[in-house]
Enzyme design. Structure first.
Site, mmCIF file in Angstrom:
data_model
loop_
_atom_site.group_PDB
_atom_site.id
_atom_site.type_symbol
_atom_site.label_atom_id
_atom_site.label_comp_id
_atom_site.label_asym_id
_atom_site.label_seq_id
_atom_site.Cartn_x
_atom_site.Cartn_y
_atom_site.Cartn_z
ATOM 1 N N GLU A 277 -31.901 -1.698 40.829
ATOM 2 C CA GLU A 277 -32.937 -1.432 39.697
ATOM 3 C C GLU A 277 -34.878 -1.818 40.789
ATOM 4 O O GLU A 277 -34.832 -0.763 39.879
ATOM 5 C CB GLU A 277 -32.495 -1.567 38.635
ATOM 6 C CG GLU A 277 -33.285 -0.690 37.648
ATOM 7 C CD GLU A 277 -32.868 -0.903 36.392
ATOM 8 O OE1 GLU A 277 -31.885 -1.706 36.577
ATOM 9 O OE2 GLU A 277 -33.222 -0.913 35.517
ATOM 10 N N ARG B 21 -29.380 13.403 29.976
ATOM 11 C CA ARG B 21 -30.319 11.964 28.910
ATOM 12 C C ARG B 21 -31.694 12.673 28.708
ATOM 13 O O ARG B 21 -31.869 12.164 27.439
ATOM 14 C CB ARG B 21 -29.967 11.289 29.899
ATOM 15 C CG ARG B 21 -29.000 10.709 29.683
ATOM 16 C CD ARG B 21 -28.759 9.486 30.827
ATOM 17 N NE ARG B 21 -26.808 8.745 30.764
ATOM 18 C CZ ARG B 21 -26.968 7.627 31.871
ATOM 19 N NH1 ARG B 21 -27.532 7.079 32.828
ATOM 20 N NH2 ARG B 21 -25.626 7.312 31.333
ATOM 21 N N ARG C 297 -32.268 9.373 36.631
ATOM 22 C CA ARG C 297 -30.857 8.997 37.120
ATOM 23 C C ARG C 297 -29.712 9.262 36.834
ATOM 24 O O ARG C 297 -29.767 9.849 35.528
ATOM 25 C CB ARG C 297 -30.808 7.401 37.137
ATOM 26 C CG ARG C 297 -29.440 6.785 37.767
ATOM 27 C CD ARG C 297 -29.171 5.217 37.737
ATOM 28 N NE ARG C 297 -29.523 4.584 36.838
ATOM 29 C CZ ARG C 297 -28.922 4.637 35.829
ATOM 30 N NH1 ARG C 297 -27.473 5.515 35.678
ATOM 31 N NH2 ARG C 297 -27.826 4.109 34.901
ATOM 32 N N ALA D 132 -26.269 -5.269 43.319
ATOM 33 C CA ALA D 132 -27.899 -5.348 44.152
ATOM 34 C C ALA D 132 -27.555 -6.914 44.725
ATOM 35 O O ALA D 132 -26.901 -7.158 45.813
ATOM 36 C CB ALA D 132 -28.724 -4.542 44.330
#
Lengths: 644, 224, 262
Positions: free
Chosen positions: A432, A333, A442, A46
């Site tokens: 993040e 997950r 996510r 980012a």
């Protein structure tokens, strides 16, 4: 207070929201851009992409990172891939499907407008990265290859061997290097941001410490972008890099930026377990291993210390296959992680005993090797097996791998509106570091997508819009607020150096991490969280009484760096627990033991908790104010996740 | 990308290496020709002296060839001096402990061996070309009887020893030089790299062995 | 049960860039074989700190072998004795009880020591800034599948792109040359069609910057390849040499003409 949480998310048809919003934004004339100074902290996907893109547009950009080079930001460690709704496989993918999967995967705790924008931009990201020379995997015809990842029903993941994050980051880093050469970006490596400067309620710069000379300095600007990553290292042990820290976001929080959903932290199921109390970090192995590996523990706790080869088939409990017959070892997950914790809590874990508990489960390739042959397994996972053997000294072709979940990613972060602006005007958060796109969980291969979408395609627009509309007074290094911020930072450093106690920063960090991991990790309960909320302030108090830091502030001092970061984790950790306690439901990664379905799964409570929890710092760490941003779902109607 | 500062090849360290590779190739050619000429010593005095005369009679062509060799040698040396003076500054503080893993003795001795070869060339010219030093006692260097010069010149054991040692350096220099040449000129290819190493090694050994054979043959009384 | 060992460390200590520096000897008792090399140093540092001394400064970040931040010369070999392994991924089971271990920083004029084992590798960043990129602005990219790339080319580009920029190649080279690093980046971009427009300009600029930074020249020892944790091949150096020759001997120098639109 509700009014302060204006998400500015557009309404109307979701497909055109971003287009219409962009058209409504103000622009800065190309000739005027160099007059605006923008600070970008962090050089991951980012921050690196953002600083490069803003530089390309002609803004005057200052880029900061704590590493010795912008190329080393922790985005580099992402293995798996990056999602994009290209539908190259002709298997029914679309922007809407990626949007749908992401909202659902986030367990309905993300903002629809943001997620749709992310899905739209995903296709541009791939174009951009390929043009930069990112060597994505290709098919023999020369076109891009895709794979299915993280249980997705379509193949939309682009990858570059097991080094996708590295290659995407090098693309962004090279774009940034080009702007440094062009003079639009000035780079400050080995420089840590220690505070944000707020003048008249508006972010106007940052205070940094040069990590080599120790010099504390103010940098004044017209806008500040924080792209400083997540706070997974609050747990001490995580898959994050040693240096990853929350200081930038936490300092911003204490200066007025709301912190959203701090309890939403993702635990990755396939990591190499801790080997001893010296462990400094945990290493993730791609979850693609679960495609061919079978997860099991002994049925009886008495077998846990035995050589796995001696444990008969009938004495093994393939618990994921038993509990989730249709998804088996490929459950999401959060579920895989939680179930591993449960069997270990029952005393059926394997591997080294730490503090009286064996924390590991087997991931066994015996049957796949029998079925497909060792060569095939080597072709698919050879590099991962090598990595495992390098770290553990065990050969996974012969003896089952041992895995255990570890903190991996934080969905929570600074609250931002649709323009990625925090509640401090002029202070933006990307990647993040913000909370916006992943809700309570996510999906695999979506972190890289979000970082680059924010950096290449959102920040350039929203910064222009802000700078064109803001009326900014002239501020320089001599301004009283700037001087005060510098003095505060210097005072804090001095304080850390002068406590003269007995305990090292790492020992405090380890203890803090343990408290958070045990009470605000894979499973949370009111009782545990209340206990943590009593222990963390006490530990923090001890920290400020009994910390030991040697050396000086005027040199490269890694102990001092750690101490400052741990000090902030001490405060953030408390907020994580407070948020987890306040969210009296289970959703996504947030598993409250009080709110469980009959099958033992997370039970969401949409009527009361369908909101973003945004916490405002009040000056009293024990009494932050909770603001709620209600979430509305017009396009993806909330349903219960089921993987039975 | 804005306009590049116009650099020429020889400004760069790579370019200097390219010059060394090309001049090295010329010098390699000279060494081989020189060796082939000298090996005629095994075919008797008429053959060798006749060959020497033929060379002399070439006149301008010979001088042109000598000029090419000399210019190559000067360039080769100038480039290496430039490179080494840079590289000497590239690691001002060395390691207390350094273990090399792949490099060869030949590669590591290029600098020292090159210097030794330089000194040897000067000595070799003084020995056989002009003025003809360190000949056997009582023998006077002749401008035309090359064969007698050789026989007499190598009768002195320490002279022969110098030649033998120098040829060992030459062999290693040719080995690493020839092998490096492919890499430096960008001709190296993974498919052929081990073959190239073998050829470079074999040629280096062959040249050194042939050159050593001559003085040794004199000392052993095979050539008299 | 796991093996423990007692070690003696000889570590380079240097307070700052202008300090002379020297070796200090430390005992490292009861080191578990399962520790990574850097975790062993963490343990030593915790003990130093407990004794009121300043810990040994060394760089590391991801500790999973990909960020390129760590790098120590261990017993004379950059990143230690194991092939294809970064310092952070080296584990103590490869050492024995009673071992003496010498730990030094990367040594090169272009990598000045900042403190102890920490060096400044900014020279690598400046080489990339000089031209190690494709000039494409965000937003201007064509459709990703518009230009097919032969799979062997893409794979070779990836082989080169695997470079983590750790600098072990420089540390290992007897001449402190940065050729493997520069060659890898030039090859990564030069092998892809997207990198063609700037291929020769890029090589010229990167090589000029490499030389300006004060790295030594390449004399084909191939120590770089042996030390490289990503096993990057010296074939890329041959390619760099080829491209530079073409860039300087064959290609025309580019000249920008003045005058804009309208």
């Amino acid at each position: 207070m509700q009014s302060r949480l204006d998400s500015k998310a557009p309404s109307g048809p979701i497909e055109t929201r971003w287009d219409r919003h962009r058209f409504g934004m103000k622009l800065v004339n190309p000739a005027n851009r160099r007059k605006y100074k923008i600070i970008v902290v962090g050089t991951g996907l980012a921050g690196g992409a953002g600083a490069a893109s803003l530089g390309e547009m002609g803004y005057n950009v200052l880029s900061f990172c704590y590493q010795d080079s912008p190329r080393r930001a922790h985005s580099i460690a992402a293995q798996g891939g990056i999602n994009a709704a290209k539908n190259y496989k002709n298997d029914g993918d679309s922007i809407h499907r990626l949007f749908y999967d992401t909202v659902k995967g986030g367990d309905f705790r993300a903002r629809e407008s943001n997620v749709h924008r992310l899905a739209e931009l995903s296709v541009n990201i791939i174009d951009q990265c390929v043009a930069q020379g990112v060597p994505f995997a290709r098919e023999y015809g020369g076109l891009l290859d895709n794979r299915s990842f993280g249980g997705a029903q379509v193949s939309r993941t682009f990858y570059a061997r097991g080094q996708t994050g590295q290659q995407l980051l090098l693309g962004a880093y090279q774009a940034l290097a080009r702007q440094i050469e062009a003079g639009t970006v000035k780079s400050f490596p080995r420089t840590e941001m220690l505070d944000v400067i707020v003048v008249d309620g508006v972010a106007r710069g940052i205070v940094t410490r040069d990590m080599v000379s120790g010099k504390v300095e103010a940098h004044v600007a017209d806008a500040v972008v924080l792209a400083t990553g997540g706070y997974g290292n609050a747990f001490f042990l995580s898959t994050n890099a040693i240096g990853c820290n929350a200081t930038a976001v936490w300092r911003a929080h204490k200066k007025g930026a709301f912190f959203a959903n701090p309890c939403f932290t993702q635990i990755h199921p396939t990591c190499i377990p801790a080997g001893g109390d010296y462990q400094s970090k945990l290493t993730l192995m791609s979850e693609s291993l679960r495609n061919d590996g079978r997860v099991w523990v002994p049925k009886s706790a008495g077998d846990c210390g035995r050589d796995p080869a001696e444990i008969a088939e009938k004495d093994r409990d393939y618990y994921l296959e038993r509990l989730y017959p249709s998804f088996g070892n490929l459950v999401p997950r959060d579920i895989a992680s939680r179930r591993a914790k449960m069997v270990c809590d029952e005393g059926r874990g394997v591997g080294t005993e730490l503090e009286g508990v064996r924390r590991g489960v087997y991931l066994d390739f015996r049957d796949s090797i029998k079925r497909l042959g060792e060569a095939k397994i080597r072709e698919r996972y050879g590099n991962l097996f090598e990595m495992y053997e390098r770290i553990t000294g065990e050969n996974p072709y012969k003896t089952p791998m041992r895995i255990y979940p570890a903190s991996h990613y934080t969905m929570g972060g600074l609250w931002v509106d649709y323009n990625l602006m925090t509640t401090i005007p002029g202070c933006f958060a990307a990647g993040e570091a913000n909370f916006s796109d992943h809700g309570a969980n996510r999906l695999g291969a979506s972190a890289l997508m979000q970082g680059l979408a924010d950096g290449y395609f959102v920040l350039p627009y929203v910064l222009g819009n802000y700078l064109a509309s803001a009326k900014l007074a002239s501020v320089d290094e001599g301004h009283i607020e700037v001087k005060k911020a510098v003095a505060d930072v210097e005072e804090r450093i001095e304080k850390l150096l002068s406590i003269g106690g007995e305990r090292t920063p790492d020992s405090f960090h380890r203890e803090l991490g343990n408290i958070i991991w045990n009470n605000c990790g894979m499973a949370r309960s009111a009782q545990g969280l209340e206990g943590a909320l009593a222990r963390i302030p006490a530990l923090r108090e001890e920290f400020w009484q009994n910390l030991k830091v040697t050396g000086t502030g005027e040199s490269l001092n890694q102990t001092l760096e750690k101490a400052g970061r741990v000090a902030d984790f001490m405060e953030l950790g408390e907020l994580m627990c407070r948020d987890a306690l306040a969210r009296d439901e289970s959703c996504g990664c947030h598993y409250r033991e009080e709110h469980v379905t009959e099958e033992g799964e997370a039970a969401r409570n949409d009527s009361e908790y369908q909101y973003v929890a945004a916490w405002e710092h009040t000056g009293d760490l024990s009494k932050p104010t909770l603001h709620k941003e209600a979430l509305e779902f017009e396009y993806v109607l909330p349903v219960a996740r089921s993987y039975k | 990308m804005s306009m590049a500062k116009a650099i020429t090849l020889s400004d760069t360290t790579i370019g200097k290496k390219v010059v060394m590779a090309v001049t090295g190739l010329v010098l390699y050619g000279f060494v081989v020709a020189h060796m082939l000429g000298n090996l005629q010593v095994f075919m008797g005095p008429e053959q060798l002296n006749g060959y020497a005369k033929k060379l002399h009679d070439l006149g301008p062509v010979l001088y042109a060839a000598r000029a090419v060799v000399l210019v190559s040698l000067v360039l080769h040396v100038v480039m290496v001096v430039q490179l080494l003076s840079r590289t000497a500054a590239a690691r001002p503080i060395g390691y207390r402990l350094k273990k090399n893993q792949t490099t060869t003795y030949a590669a590591l001795t290029m600098k020292f061996g090159g210097l030794a070869l330089m000194l040897f060339i000067v000595y070799h010219l003084a020995h056989f070309t002009f003025p003809g030093v360190s000949m056997a006692a009582g023998y006077k260097h002749s401008a035309t009887d090359v064969y007698a010069n050789v026989v007499s010149g190598f009768k002195v054991p320490w002279v022969t020893a110098i030649y033998v040692v120098a040829q060992l350096f030459l062999g290693m220099h040719l080995y690493h030089g020839a092998f490096s040449l492919f890499q430096t000129l960008g001709l190296s290819h993974p498919r052929y790299v081990e073959k190239a190493r073998f050829v470079a090694q074999t040629l280096g050994i062959a040249v050194a062995a042939a050159n050593i054979a001559m003085p040794v043959a004199v000392v052993a009384g095979i050539v008299k | 049960m796991s093996k423990t060992m007692n070690l003696t460390l000889h570590v380079w200590r240097q307070k700052g860039g202008t300090d002379i520096g020297g070796f200090e000897t430390y005992k490292a008792p009861e080191i578990s074989e399962h520790m990574s090399f850097l975790e062993m140093l963490d343990v030593v540092n915790e003990r130093l700190l407990a004794d009121g001394k300043e810990p040994i400064a060394f760089d590391s970040d991801c500790r999973e072998g990909i960020c390129g931040m760590c790098g120590l010369v261990i017993n004379g070999v950059p990143h230690g004795p194991n092939a294809a392994t970064t310092t952070c991924q080296l584990h103590m089971r490869h050492f024995n009880d009673g071992d003496e271990i010498t730990i030094e920083p990367w040594r090169a004029a272009a990598f000045p020591v900042l403190r102890d084992l920490v060096v400044d590798r900014g020279a690598f960043d400046r080489i990339i800034q000089a031209g190690g990129y494709v000039s494409v602005n965000a937003g201007s990219a064509p459709e990703a599948n518009g230009l097919p790339v032969a799979k062997p080319d893409a794979d070779r580009a990836m082989d080169a792109a695997a470079c983590i920029g750790c600098g072990a190649c420089v540390a290992a080279c007897p001449n402190a040359s940065a050729m493997l690093f520069v060659a890898a980046k030039a090859a990564h971009l030069g092998l892809l069609p997207q990198g063609q427009p700037e291929r020769y300009e890029r090589v010229k600029k990167m090589v000029a910057q490499m030389d300006a930074e004060g790295f030594g020249h390449c004399s084909n020892h191939y120590e770089c390849m042996a030390a490289c944790p990503k096993e990057i091949s010296v074939d890329f150096i041959a390619r760099l040499n080829r491209d530079l020759m073409r860039a300087t001997v064959v290609e025309r120098d580019h000249e920008e003409k003045s005058g804009g639109a309208g």
